[in-house]
Scaffold this active site. Structure first.
Site, mmCIF file in Angstrom:
data_model
loop_
_atom_site.group_PDB
_atom_site.id
_atom_site.type_symbol
_atom_site.label_atom_id
_atom_site.label_comp_id
_atom_site.label_asym_id
_atom_site.label_seq_id
_atom_site.Cartn_x
_atom_site.Cartn_y
_atom_site.Cartn_z
ATOM 1 N N GLU A 299 55.586 -57.823 -56.444
ATOM 2 C CA GLU A 299 55.960 -56.497 -55.904
ATOM 3 C C GLU A 299 57.430 -56.459 -55.507
ATOM 4 O O GLU A 299 58.131 -55.460 -55.733
ATOM 5 C CB GLU A 299 55.094 -56.135 -54.687
ATOM 6 C CG GLU A 299 53.614 -55.947 -54.995
ATOM 7 C CD GLU A 299 53.316 -54.691 -55.817
ATOM 8 O OE1 GLU A 299 54.225 -53.890 -56.055
ATOM 9 O OE2 GLU A 299 52.146 -54.538 -56.239
ATOM 10 N N ARG B 128 59.950 -53.903 -57.446
ATOM 11 C CA ARG B 128 60.451 -52.765 -56.643
ATOM 12 C C ARG B 128 61.863 -53.022 -56.125
ATOM 13 O O ARG B 128 62.752 -52.192 -56.288
ATOM 14 C CB ARG B 128 59.516 -52.488 -55.461
ATOM 15 C CG ARG B 128 58.116 -52.113 -55.894
ATOM 16 C CD ARG B 128 57.278 -51.632 -54.720
ATOM 17 N NE ARG B 128 55.853 -51.679 -55.048
ATOM 18 C CZ ARG B 128 54.946 -50.813 -54.614
ATOM 19 N NH1 ARG B 128 55.296 -49.824 -53.829
ATOM 20 N NH2 ARG B 128 53.673 -50.947 -54.940
ATOM 21 N N ASP C 100 48.287 -55.601 -67.448
ATOM 22 C CA ASP C 100 49.105 -54.505 -68.015
ATOM 23 C C ASP C 100 50.568 -54.825 -68.338
ATOM 24 O O ASP C 100 50.995 -54.860 -69.486
ATOM 25 C CB ASP C 100 49.013 -53.250 -67.114
ATOM 26 C CG ASP C 100 49.167 -53.523 -65.617
ATOM 27 O OD1 ASP C 100 49.511 -54.661 -65.253
ATOM 28 O OD2 ASP C 100 48.959 -52.594 -64.813
ATOM 29 N N GLU D 285 51.549 -43.557 -64.317
ATOM 30 C CA GLU D 285 51.455 -44.048 -65.698
ATOM 31 C C GLU D 285 51.242 -42.964 -66.750
ATOM 32 O O GLU D 285 51.878 -42.974 -67.806
ATOM 33 C CB GLU D 285 50.380 -45.125 -65.813
ATOM 34 C CG GLU D 285 50.778 -46.483 -65.217
ATOM 35 C CD GLU D 285 50.695 -46.564 -63.687
ATOM 36 O OE1 GLU D 285 50.233 -45.570 -63.056
ATOM 37 O OE2 GLU D 285 51.082 -47.591 -63.124
HETATM 38 C C1 DMJ Z 1 53.753 -49.699 -59.814
HETATM 39 O O1 DMJ Z 1 54.112 -50.532 -58.771
HETATM 40 C C2 DMJ Z 1 54.115 -50.301 -61.155
HETATM 41 O O2 DMJ Z 1 54.142 -49.314 -62.132
HETATM 42 C C3 DMJ Z 1 53.175 -51.403 -61.569
HETATM 43 O O3 DMJ Z 1 53.458 -51.863 -62.865
HETATM 44 C C4 DMJ Z 1 51.757 -50.897 -61.533
HETATM 45 N N1 DMJ Z 1 51.410 -50.241 -60.301
HETATM 46 C C5 DMJ Z 1 52.311 -49.321 -59.686
HETATM 47 C C6 DMJ Z 1 52.092 -47.860 -60.052
HETATM 48 O O4 DMJ Z 1 50.835 -47.478 -60.334
#
Ligand code: DMJ
Length: 429
Positions: free
Chosen positions: A84, A88, A211, A327
């Site tokens: 995270e 971020r 993902d 998404e």
């Molecule tokens: C975000 O922090 C990023 O896109 C991550 O890859 C997946 N989850 C969240 C948004 O849904």
């Protein structure tokens, strides 16, 4: 539409500014704030800054940038989640540096990157989940492909900008290590131990936990021209399409299978999976991307806003709620960029009106714990400002606002430039 989205961004940012200034997140119902680790790492301002710059919100951007460069410090005795913090904060700092060339942002990114590096000191080179920013101690050996494989865009960019190869090499080694542990049919599982290198959950899918591993194989090839990533992407996407994709009467979906046998274990699709049309179209598969986005959009319109997970055979909710995820909007943006088809802007209009109807509150935007009828909860994650409203804005903004040929988005929607050099003309790995 771009102006409307921009106004909604200002609405949400102003609420953060008023009720949560200097903290990580705004609590939009109680009008309070929340810090992930008991002390603030300025999650929302760092995540949101490049959106302000792209939207031309100069005053807001200047103020956020000033807050970041004067108060943010990573010298803290706290264990943080490497994944995270990388996507971020490191991603946000790097992207904002490339847009502003403010060297204080690069200095912060470099300091953060060095503090995160001990995560890779495992017997396999795959990262531990958490690291203490001050001591460098690591913990939590059980993790997943997304947390292992979603680091190279950021660490590689840091190498490019600082001339320090270690960032690129360690993140690349981790990415290759997880790829090398794929099954004979080319799939990865949901959970793995970084000390033993053994899979602890063999369910394969494209959802949360896996993902962005696939996303980064493709994007690291695009951003760095890395031919190992190109090869790993091509091998992986062939297996994903072969074993996970499923044509049904309600459209094309991607479900869950056993990574070794390919046997289907469940038929679920969720808000997180809706990133995949964007990856497909970026990888050149417009046809599948179009069909999957149509499915994801039907999931949105069936309920007025998308649920976290559905069973696509019955179109019934498996996990309720909507946490302001980006998404499906991200995919509409990519599809519009690549096809120019107005249907994706139409989708954008639907997304904005649903967001306003279900989630807009006095103090920003609130996530939903239930979607039908909408029941709000006291949470506004920073990705609303970093991703959801950024992609929605870009879907309608002037074509010159951001060029997908010269930038690659990290998984938190922070654009990283191709071919950019560091302050002293340092070049990449
Ligand atoms: C975000 O922090 C990023 O896109 C991550 O890859 C997946 N989850 C969240 C948004 O849904």
């Amino acid at each position: 539409m771009a102006a409307r989205v921009r106004a909604e961004f200002v609405h949400a940012w102003s609420a953060y500014r008023r009720y949560a200034w200097e903290h990580d997140d705004l609590l939009p119902l109680s009008k309070g704030h929340h810090d992930w680790y008991g002390q603030s790492l300025l999650m929302t301002p760092v995540d949101a800054l490049d959106t302000m710059i792209l939207m031309g919100l100069d005053n807001e951007a200047r103020e956020a940038q000033q807050l970041i460069v004067t108060t943010l410090s990573f010298d803290r005795d706290i264990y943080v989640k490497n994944f995270e913090i990388t996507i971020r904060l490191l991603g946000g700092l790097l992207s904002s540096y490339e847009l502003t060339r403010d060297e204080r942002l690069l200095k912060l990114a470099n300091d953060l990157g060095r503090r995160l590096l001990p995560v890779f000191d495992s017997p396999t080179g795959m990262p531990y989940v958490e690291v203490n920013l001050r001591t460098g101690k690591t913990r939590k050996a059980e993790t997943n492909p997304a947390e292992i494989g979603t680091l190279l865009l950021e660490f590689g960019t840091l190498s490019k900008l600082t001339g320090n190869r270690a960032f690129y090499d360690k993140a690349k080694r981790a990415l290759v290590a997880i790829y090398d542990r794929r099954s004979p049919i080319g799939l990865v599982g949901s959970s793995i131990n970084v000390e033993t290198g053994r899979w602890t959950d063999s369910t394969s899918h494209i959802s949360g936990g896996i993902d962005s591993y696939y996303e980064y194989l493709l994007k690291c090839w695009k951003l760095f021209g890395d031919q190992d990533c190109e090869r790993m992407w091509h091998t992986s996407i062939a297996s994903v399409n072969r074993y996970l994709a499923k044509d049904t009467p309600s459209g094309l979906w991607y479900g869950q299978v056993n990574m070794r046998t390919g046997k289907r274990v469940s038929e679920h699709f969720g808000a997180l999976d809706a990133f995949f049309p964007a990856v497909l179209v970026l990888g050149g598969d417009v046809e599948r991307a179009r069909r999957l986005e149509a499915s994801a959009f039907s999931m949105w319109t069936a309920f007025g806003v998308e649920p976290e997970t559905i069973d696509y055979r019955t179109m019934s909710i498996v996990d309720d709620g909507y946490v302001l995820r980006p998404e499906v909007i991200e995919s509409a943006y990519y599809l519009y960029e690549f096809t120019g088809d107005e249907r994706y802007r139409e989708m954008g209009r639907t997304f904005l009106s649903s967001l306003i109807r279900c989630c807009r509150v006095d103090a920003g935007y609130a996530a939903l714990s239930k979607i039908d009828p909408p029941k709000q909860r006291d949470q506004m994650q920073s990705f609303l400002l970093a991703e959801t409203l950024k992609y929605l804005y870009l879907l309608f903004a002037d074509p010159g606002t951001l060029d997908l040929q010269s930038s690659v988005f990290n998984t938190e929607a922070h654009p990283l430039k191709r071919g950019v050099q560091g302050p002293q003309g340092t070049r990449g790995p």
